[in-house]
Enzyme design. Structure first.
Site, PDB file in Angstrom:
ATOM      1  NE  ARG A   1      -3.734   2.950 -10.452  1.00 56.09           N
ATOM      2  CZ  ARG A   1      -3.585   4.093 -10.036  1.00 56.09           C
ATOM      3  NH1 ARG A   1      -2.962   5.181 -10.671  1.00 56.09           N
ATOM      4  NH2 ARG A   1      -3.726   4.420  -8.776  1.00 56.09           N
TER       5      ARG A   1
ATOM      6  CE1 TYR B   1      -2.250  -3.445  -8.282  1.00 60.21           C
ATOM      7  CE2 TYR B   1      -1.156  -1.609  -7.630  1.00 60.21           C
ATOM      8  CZ  TYR B   1      -1.821  -2.930  -7.224  1.00 60.21           C
ATOM      9  OH  TYR B   1      -1.579  -3.377  -6.232  1.00 60.21           O
TER      10      TYR B   1
ATOM     11  CB  CYS C   1     -16.649   4.232 -28.693  1.00 59.25           C
ATOM     12  SG  CYS C   1     -15.985   4.137 -30.381  1.00 59.25           S
TER      13      CYS C   1
ATOM     14  CD  GLU D   1       0.913  -9.551   1.392  1.00 59.55           C
ATOM     15  OE1 GLU D   1       1.008 -10.610   2.048  1.00 59.55           O
ATOM     16  OE2 GLU D   1       0.123  -8.457   1.509  1.00 59.55           O
TER      17      GLU D   1
ATOM     18  N   GLY E   1       3.660  -3.687  -4.008  1.00 64.37           N
ATOM     19  CA  GLY E   1       3.429  -3.899  -5.304  1.00 64.37           C
ATOM     20  C   GLY E   1       3.930  -2.585  -5.861  1.00 64.37           C
TER      21      GLY E   1
ATOM     22  N   GLY F   1       0.920  -1.303   0.213  1.00 68.37           N
ATOM     23  CA  GLY F   1      -0.093   0.117   0.045  1.00 68.37           C
ATOM     24  C   GLY F   1       0.866   1.287   0.075  1.00 68.37           C
TER      25      GLY F   1
HETATM   26  N1  LLP Z   1      -1.256  -7.093  -0.180  1.00 65.99           N
HETATM   27  C1  LLP Z   1      -2.455  -7.203  -0.346  1.00 65.99           C
HETATM   28  C2  LLP Z   1      -3.197  -8.035   0.411  1.00 65.99           C
HETATM   29  C3  LLP Z   1      -3.263  -6.576  -1.318  1.00 65.99           C
HETATM   30  O1  LLP Z   1      -4.559  -6.579  -1.596  1.00 65.99           O
HETATM   31  C4  LLP Z   1      -2.507  -5.339  -2.489  1.00 65.99           C
HETATM   32  C5  LLP Z   1      -3.249  -4.639  -3.260  1.00 65.99           C
HETATM   33  C6  LLP Z   1      -1.096  -5.467  -2.150  1.00 65.99           C
HETATM   34  C7  LLP Z   1      -0.530  -6.177  -0.906  1.00 65.99           C
HETATM   35  C8  LLP Z   1      -0.380  -4.321  -2.917  1.00 65.99           C
HETATM   36  O2  LLP Z   1      -0.597  -3.170  -2.657  1.00 65.99           O
HETATM   37  P1  LLP Z   1       0.358  -2.013  -3.296  1.00 65.99           P
HETATM   38  O3  LLP Z   1       1.694  -1.929  -2.647  1.00 65.99           O
HETATM   39  O4  LLP Z   1       0.388  -2.446  -4.680  1.00 65.99           O
HETATM   40  O5  LLP Z   1      -0.369  -0.524  -3.267  1.00 65.99           O
HETATM   41  N2  LLP Z   1      -5.763  -1.402  -8.634  1.00 65.99           N
HETATM   42  C9  LLP Z   1      -5.659  -0.266  -7.580  1.00 65.99           C
HETATM   43  C10 LLP Z   1      -4.610  -0.904  -6.396  1.00 65.99           C
HETATM   44  C11 LLP Z   1      -5.437  -2.124  -5.845  1.00 65.99           C
HETATM   45  C12 LLP Z   1      -4.780  -2.683  -4.930  1.00 65.99           C
HETATM   46  C13 LLP Z   1      -5.190  -4.016  -4.477  1.00 65.99           C
HETATM   47  N3  LLP Z   1      -4.522  -4.642  -3.503  1.00 65.99           N
HETATM   48  C14 LLP Z   1      -4.905   0.847  -8.148  1.00 65.99           C
HETATM   49  O6  LLP Z   1      -4.692   0.733  -9.337  1.00 65.99           O
HETATM   50  O7  LLP Z   1      -4.471   1.798  -7.523  1.00 65.99           O
END
Ligand code: LLP
Length: 463
Positions: A360, A421, A391, A320, A322, A278
């Protein structure tokens, strides 16, 4: 390349319409290192380069639109997270941000683990050689087939998301004669300061088991009784694109509170806590993300302090990330098509992709920046909206940005910070073909996910 003359869009602050922008930047050719991958620059002709290769060459060889990913930057960020957390903690890259077999190999080589949340992600991880014990399996509705596959493969942990899943996983593990290592995902009741659709720790949503009302404690109680499960820890993920560490602080406080309750009730100290992902990145120059070492220090201090107060030994922490690893490492390269100035409003710049390669902006009202990539320009700034070819009027890539007033069809523009994403949420809307991911490293470029073809589309259409 022909530069058709067109009336310039509005340029002066006093006539600019409402929008998400501040004044035009002093130098439109400047590249803010906060939002661009590390090896991005401009050559002596003003052309954007990455890993020493210019984007005109990339466009020629691989076509547009394309996601261009800086492999050295990806590896450096992965390593920075790994180093920041050291050997007493584990970093699980969240594959949902962007996953491919090359990415899995890079993660493996850099010593990271991997979080997957579907059978498809699990298959990708295993097929690229990620050792199963370094994989965590997530999801609020894992199918029995997915669970069985994960247990058989020997994944290092399954993160349990509901009371039903506790029983489901225990049953499957037991029937396979295994004891599955699991964490229990709880919702700690934190309102993360982010977009509603990507906040996940408040109670009124689908993930996890609420701490409130003793439900999480009851989940642990039940899981501890089942032979098929080895409960190794508690998991909390509060949301995504978060800058403020206070949400993590409250989450850690509440997770440790549960560990204390478990110790008091069952006489055991669970050895692990996972604080999820996050952490936010810079999409525009206004965003100020933290460095991995600051995040690691803050999270470790919070957990250690809370555990000392509860007289618990400090559990092994995992995180975690991402977006924070892959997000800044890629940009999307587009070719400009129609340039349409709307007097008194802004200039609509249409590109050869759109909401199918970056949903996004439409989905979260996300902000992006953009730069002219195939050349530099000293023309006056022009207020633009970068839109796609779909469209749909909500097909916006960059809502408000300044580009040079001489922008013309055939120019290449690049949107930074699209590593997370974007490809992973890409679609075939309007039967537009999904772009390739091109990895650039050490002066070489190679396709790691190829461009979709019409044959790919038609192969699924069996009617
Ligand atoms: N761990 C869990 C359990 C998660 O659900 C997520 C993201 C992460 C780690 C990784 O989060 P990050 O570090 O990438 O923020 N599609 C959305 C984001 C959805 C995230 C879903 N879960 C966007 O484009 O902003």
């Amino acid at each position: 390349m022909s530069r058709s003359a067109h009336p310039a869009g509005p340029r002066h602050a006093d006539v600019l319409p409402e929008g998400h922008y501040s004044a035009p930047p002093a130098d439109l050719n400047a590249l803010d290192p906060k939002v661009w991958a590390r090896t991005v620059g401009r050559d002596e002709h003003g052309v954007l380069t990455v890993g020493g290769i210019d984007v005109k060459q990339l466009a020629e060889e691989f076509g547009t639109p394309a996601y261009i990913l800086d492999e050295a930057d990806f590896r450096a960020r992965a390593r920075a997270w790994r180093t920041a957390f050291g050997s007493d903690a584990d970093v699980f890259y969240a594959g949902k941000a962007f996953l491919s077999r090359a990415v899995v190999r890079w993660l493996h080589e850099e010593g990271l683990n991997l979080d997957v949340c579907s059978g498809g992600e699990l298959a990708t991880a295993l097929s690229a050689g990620m050792p199963a014990d370094r994989i965590a399996f997530h999801g609020n509705n894992k199918s029995p087939a997915e669970i069985e596959r994960a247990v058989r493969a020997g994944v290092g942990r399954i993160v349990l998301d509901s009371f039903q899943e506790i029983v489901r996983v225990a049953h499957i593990a037991q029937s396979l004669g295994k004891r599955q290592r699991v964490q229990i995902r709880i919702t700690v009741g934190v309102e993360a300061h982010t977009h509603e659709f990507i906040a996940t720790a408040h109670e009124d949503q689908k993930f996890g088991i609420p701490l409130a009302g003793g439900q999480a404690a009851e989940a642990v109680r039940r899981a501890l009784q089942l032979d098929g499960l080895e409960v190794i820890g508690i998991h909390s993920h509060i949301g995504s694109q978060i800058f403020d560490m206070s949400g993590f602080e409250v989450a850690a406080h509440r997770v440790v509170g549960l560990l204390r309750e478990i110790r008091d009730e069952h006489g055991i100290e669970l050895p692990e806590i996972d604080l999820g992902g996050g952490l936010g990145i810079a999409y525009t120059s206004d965003d100020d993300p933290r460095e991995p070492h600051e995040i690691a220090k803050a999270l470790t201090e919070i957990v250690t302090r809370e555990c000392e107060a509860a007289r618990l030994s400090t559990p092994r922490i995992s995180v975690e990330p991402g977006r924070a690893i892959v997000g800044p490492t890629a940009f999307t390269l587009y070719e400009v098509g129609t340039v349409k100035p709307l007097e008194g409003l802004r200039t609509y710049v249409s590109v050869d992709g759109g909401m199918s390669d970056n949903i996004r902006t439409a989905l979260y009202d996300a902000e992006y920046s953009v730069a002219l990539a195939s050349r530099s320009s000293d023309a006056e700034p022009m207020l633009c909206r970068v839109v796609g070819k779909h469209c749909e009027s909500g097909d916006i890539v960059v809502r408000d940005a300044f580009l040079p007033g001489d922008l013309a069809p055939g120019d290449l523009i690049a949107v930074p910070a699209t590593g997370a994403y974007c490809r992973s949420m890409a679609s075939n809307y309007n039967h537009v073909l999904r772009p390739p991911v091109v990895a650039v490293d050490g002066g070489g470029a190679r396709v790691i996910v190829r461009r979709e073809t019409e044959e790919d589309l038609l192969r699924l259409d069996v009617g």
